[in-house]
Design a protein around this motif. Sequence first.
Motif, PDB file in Angstrom:
ATOM      1  N   ASN A  91       3.442   8.791  10.275  1.00  0.00           N
ATOM      2  CA  ASN A  91       4.772   8.265  10.664  1.00  0.00           C
ATOM      3  C   ASN A  91       4.292   6.876  10.872  1.00  0.00           C
ATOM      4  N   LYS A  92       3.040   6.318  11.118  1.00  0.00           N
ATOM      5  CA  LYS A  92       2.805   5.069  11.302  1.00  0.00           C
ATOM      6  C   LYS A  92       2.521   4.570   9.901  1.00  0.00           C
ATOM      7  N   ALA A  93       2.102   5.168   9.073  1.00  0.00           N
ATOM      8  CA  ALA A  93       2.101   4.656   7.755  1.00  0.00           C
ATOM      9  C   ALA A  93       3.118   4.448   7.037  1.00  0.00           C
ATOM     10  N   LYS A  94       4.209   5.216   7.217  1.00  0.00           N
ATOM     11  CA  LYS A  94       5.484   5.025   6.679  1.00  0.00           C
ATOM     12  C   LYS A  94       6.170   3.562   7.430  1.00  0.00           C
ATOM     13  N   GLN A  95       5.914   3.507   8.683  1.00  0.00           N
ATOM     14  CA  GLN A  95       6.477   2.266   9.297  1.00  0.00           C
ATOM     15  C   GLN A  95       5.729   1.048   8.678  1.00  0.00           C
ATOM     16  N   SER A  96       4.472   1.019   8.247  1.00  0.00           N
ATOM     17  CA  SER A  96       3.614   0.182   7.916  1.00  0.00           C
ATOM     18  C   SER A  96       4.167  -0.305   6.372  1.00  0.00           C
ATOM     19  N   VAL A  97       4.132   0.688   5.504  1.00  0.00           N
ATOM     20  CA  VAL A  97       4.699   0.633   4.250  1.00  0.00           C
ATOM     21  C   VAL A  97       6.035  -0.247   4.153  1.00  0.00           C
TER      22      VAL A  97
ATOM     23  N   VAL B 228       0.967  -1.195  -0.147  1.00  0.00           N
ATOM     24  CA  VAL B 228      -0.010  -0.096  -0.040  1.00  0.00           C
ATOM     25  C   VAL B 228       0.989   1.367   0.014  1.00  0.00           C
ATOM     26  N   SER B 229       0.240   2.429  -0.238  1.00  0.00           N
ATOM     27  CA  SER B 229       1.017   3.724  -0.574  1.00  0.00           C
ATOM     28  C   SER B 229       0.711   4.448   1.069  1.00  0.00           C
ATOM     29  N   VAL B 230       1.684   5.086   1.357  1.00  0.00           N
ATOM     30  CA  VAL B 230       1.589   6.057   2.497  1.00  0.00           C
ATOM     31  C   VAL B 230       0.307   6.883   2.281  1.00  0.00           C
ATOM     32  N   GLU B 231       0.021   7.357   1.321  1.00  0.00           N
ATOM     33  CA  GLU B 231      -1.170   8.159   1.108  1.00  0.00           C
ATOM     34  C   GLU B 231      -2.143   7.559   1.230  1.00  0.00           C
TER      35      GLU B 231
ATOM     36  N   LEU C  41      -2.883   4.851   3.536  1.00  0.00           N
ATOM     37  CA  LEU C  41      -2.996   4.824   4.591  1.00  0.00           C
ATOM     38  C   LEU C  41      -3.388   5.926   5.565  1.00  0.00           C
ATOM     39  N   VAL C  42      -2.645   7.076   5.180  1.00  0.00           N
ATOM     40  CA  VAL C  42      -3.324   8.487   5.876  1.00  0.00           C
ATOM     41  C   VAL C  42      -4.523   8.975   5.685  1.00  0.00           C
ATOM     42  N   ALA C  43      -5.294   8.387   4.211  1.00  0.00           N
ATOM     43  CA  ALA C  43      -6.490   8.773   4.312  1.00  0.00           C
ATOM     44  C   ALA C  43      -7.378   8.080   5.015  1.00  0.00           C
ATOM     45  N   LEU C  44      -6.911   6.872   5.379  1.00  0.00           N
ATOM     46  CA  LEU C  44      -7.719   5.912   6.434  1.00  0.00           C
ATOM     47  C   LEU C  44      -7.531   6.611   7.865  1.00  0.00           C
ATOM     48  N   GLY C  45      -6.992   7.551   8.170  1.00  0.00           N
ATOM     49  CA  GLY C  45      -6.850   8.188   9.461  1.00  0.00           C
ATOM     50  C   GLY C  45      -5.567   7.699  10.169  1.00  0.00           C
ATOM     51  N   VAL C  46      -4.793   7.114   9.472  1.00  0.00           N
ATOM     52  CA  VAL C  46      -3.391   6.638  10.104  1.00  0.00           C
ATOM     53  C   VAL C  46      -2.297   7.950  10.201  1.00  0.00           C
TER      54      VAL C  46
ATOM     55  N   PRO D 281      19.898   5.600  17.829  1.00  0.00           N
ATOM     56  CA  PRO D 281      18.730   6.379  17.981  1.00  0.00           C
ATOM     57  C   PRO D 281      17.520   5.885  17.061  1.00  0.00           C
ATOM     58  N   GLU D 282      17.686   5.375  15.877  1.00  0.00           N
ATOM     59  CA  GLU D 282      16.645   4.963  14.997  1.00  0.00           C
ATOM     60  C   GLU D 282      16.188   3.694  15.437  1.00  0.00           C
ATOM     61  N   GLN D 283      17.053   2.642  15.949  1.00  0.00           N
ATOM     62  CA  GLN D 283      16.463   1.361  16.681  1.00  0.00           C
ATOM     63  C   GLN D 283      15.684   1.753  17.623  1.00  0.00           C
ATOM     64  N   ILE D 284      15.849   2.571  18.460  1.00  0.00           N
ATOM     65  CA  ILE D 284      14.834   2.926  19.652  1.00  0.00           C
ATOM     66  C   ILE D 284      13.652   3.435  19.096  1.00  0.00           C
ATOM     67  N   LYS D 285      13.795   4.551  18.424  1.00  0.00           N
ATOM     68  CA  LYS D 285      12.278   4.816  17.940  1.00  0.00           C
ATOM     69  C   LYS D 285      11.625   3.768  17.183  1.00  0.00           C
ATOM     70  N   LYS D 286      12.293   2.994  16.408  1.00  0.00           N
ATOM     71  CA  LYS D 286      11.456   1.899  15.527  1.00  0.00           C
ATOM     72  C   LYS D 286      10.668   0.947  16.758  1.00  0.00           C
ATOM     73  N   LYS D 287      11.384   0.635  17.741  1.00  0.00           N
ATOM     74  CA  LYS D 287      10.901  -0.342  18.777  1.00  0.00           C
ATOM     75  C   LYS D 287       9.840   0.214  19.485  1.00  0.00           C
ATOM     76  N   VAL D 288      10.262   1.537  20.066  1.00  0.00           N
ATOM     77  CA  VAL D 288       9.183   2.099  20.809  1.00  0.00           C
ATOM     78  C   VAL D 288       7.655   2.445  19.967  1.00  0.00           C
ATOM     79  N   MET D 289       7.777   2.807  18.719  1.00  0.00           N
ATOM     80  CA  MET D 289       6.859   3.137  17.981  1.00  0.00           C
ATOM     81  C   MET D 289       5.747   1.933  17.414  1.00  0.00           C
ATOM     82  N   LYS D 290       6.707   0.920  17.405  1.00  0.00           N
ATOM     83  CA  LYS D 290       6.101  -0.549  16.501  1.00  0.00           C
ATOM     84  C   LYS D 290       5.691  -1.308  17.947  1.00  0.00           C
TER      85      LYS D 290
END
Length: 637
Positions: free
Chosen positions: A21-27, A8-11, A13-18, A533-542
């Motif tokens: 940031n979460k949309a980018k992670q999901s993609v 799916v595209s980021v756009e 998922l964002v249109a669904l209300g996501v 820092p990127e690993q920490i962010k990914k783990k917390v957000m996910k």
Amino acid sequence: MSKKESPVSVEELVALGVSENKAKQSVKSRDVAASSRFFIDEAKARGGDLTSKDFGLMIMDIASKVKMSVREELRMMLLDYLFKPEDVRLSTPEQLKAAIKFVNGAGDKAVTEEEFATASGSGVVVSAEDITTKINEVIEAERANIDEMGWGYEVKVMQQVLKALPFAPGSEVRKQIGEALTPILGDKANAKKQKKKRNKTKGKASNKQQQQEEAKDLDTQTPNDSTTTPATTSAETTTATEEKKESSAKQVVTPWEATAEKEFDYNYLIEQFGSEPISDDHLARMKKLGLKVHHFLERGIFFSHRDLDVVLDMKEKGEPIYLYTGRGPSSSAMHLGHLIPFMFTKYLQEVFDIPLVIQMTDDEKFLFKKNLTLDDDEKTGVERMCRENVKDIIALGFDPEKTFIFSDLKYMGGEFYKNVVKFQRHVNLNKARHIFGFTEENNIGEIAFCAIQAVPSFPSSFEGVIDPKAHCLIPCAIDQDPYFRLTRDIAPKLREKKPALMHSVFFPAMTGGTTKMSSSTQSETTVFLTDSPEQIKKKVMKHAFSGAPNTLKEFLEQGADTEVDISYQYLRFFMEDSDRLEEIRRLYTAGDKSMTTGVVKGELIKVLQQIVKTHQDARESVTDEDVDKFMTPRKMF
């Protein structure tokens, strides 16, 4: 129906209300992207209104939790039940959660539609009146326990109600239980204050009674009790009581396992283990002695004690005290949870201005973990892991003149080992099994290890290093208490002082507070001190479990439950600014749109990134010479 499973595209998922940031992670996640594509297309094929953000977010919630490895027929069945007639449709968060759990756990087993409908609560309607009736039944049946335990029994009431009404809205159940218990127990906030006062009075009386019982026990036991079945000691009595209560409390806490069906009930653990709560009076006394009070104490992270009053008396009189804590090196990388006892120990060393011994139980890890080796191997060698962990510990800033770190494999001998064998002679196999739950499958090294962890609490184990008159204070997590209950029973027989203890709560796993953070280096839900820092962010957000409802609408109406929200709980440990922490709690629990789960996670990410970076910078300057200095025995009094 479309079987398309392209990303799916980021756009979209964002249109669904996501959130973006979460949309980018999901993609970026192949599995989540494929699952999102499947559920979006199938929902559209069934006429689902994806322009509705509530519906769109619900579909994305399903997509993020139902893996593509789940059989397609089960995924289809779940979707079908979102579009069934209203009387059988999955229409509540509880039903949807049950349905997701069912399909994820079905595996290859053949499943009928009737089985799915039953498991997910299809057609079940739980009214407010149903909840009221069941709550009244439970309260009537449990009135004696409620009167005895007060608000501490609230969780048990909720568990019984939800067991009987599994598809009842949790928020409504919690609200009604509070309303039903208030006339019986009074205001909850006031009750907590009164309980602290009662605990203080009860603590003084129970300490006196325990001393009398132990003195009597020493008079009746013979010196050769290691070769016969001993008279029941206070530690054994406590353990027998624990086993009975653990069953009803549905939580297991041992030195090797800590799990709970819901969140850990620490008030229950105090009662189980026979310790005492750290009260406001203790904190006031510390302030009176000129000791700064750490936020771990103010926030109840260190919540329980044994003989803290004795330690404060000694501090007031200027008598010698020393600290003892430890680390079992089972991996080269330590994680956030490992920091908690060391951060608090460093604080105690500074405010009390006292020496510290740190035991590295490399022998224990070799005995208990069958994959480890007694060498310098990069992946399995406990010798290498020990030195790497020591560098992490030194990086926290302990006083090099007042800190002795030792490896059991290298240090044990002399007076230390004499204390070990004297201790072992007082612990027979029956007692070890009773206290620690050993079976015939445990090797003899595991069974005997308790003595090695016990004797650092005796100053005579460190001849020429620690003042022989010093009293030991041990800061540790509550799961280590069985070792030191046994130690406190044996100490008088060896003419040693009983160590004092301060217990912490567990640092919860990122996926929820029913267990501790994992030490596995393969864990994607553990923040290690080596993470970027990127690993920490990914783990917390996910992975950080949220205490907020599934939809924004529900969040704005109900707010978040900070007692189970992992991001907020981690902030309680690591955010030093209490005013900001309270502001986050107030806005988050109120459902304020300025403090959503994403915002709270963002606050946590910044705090953790700074802590880990500061630690990594400090560790870079730690040399092998520093390690050798800290691990060299020397006079510290």
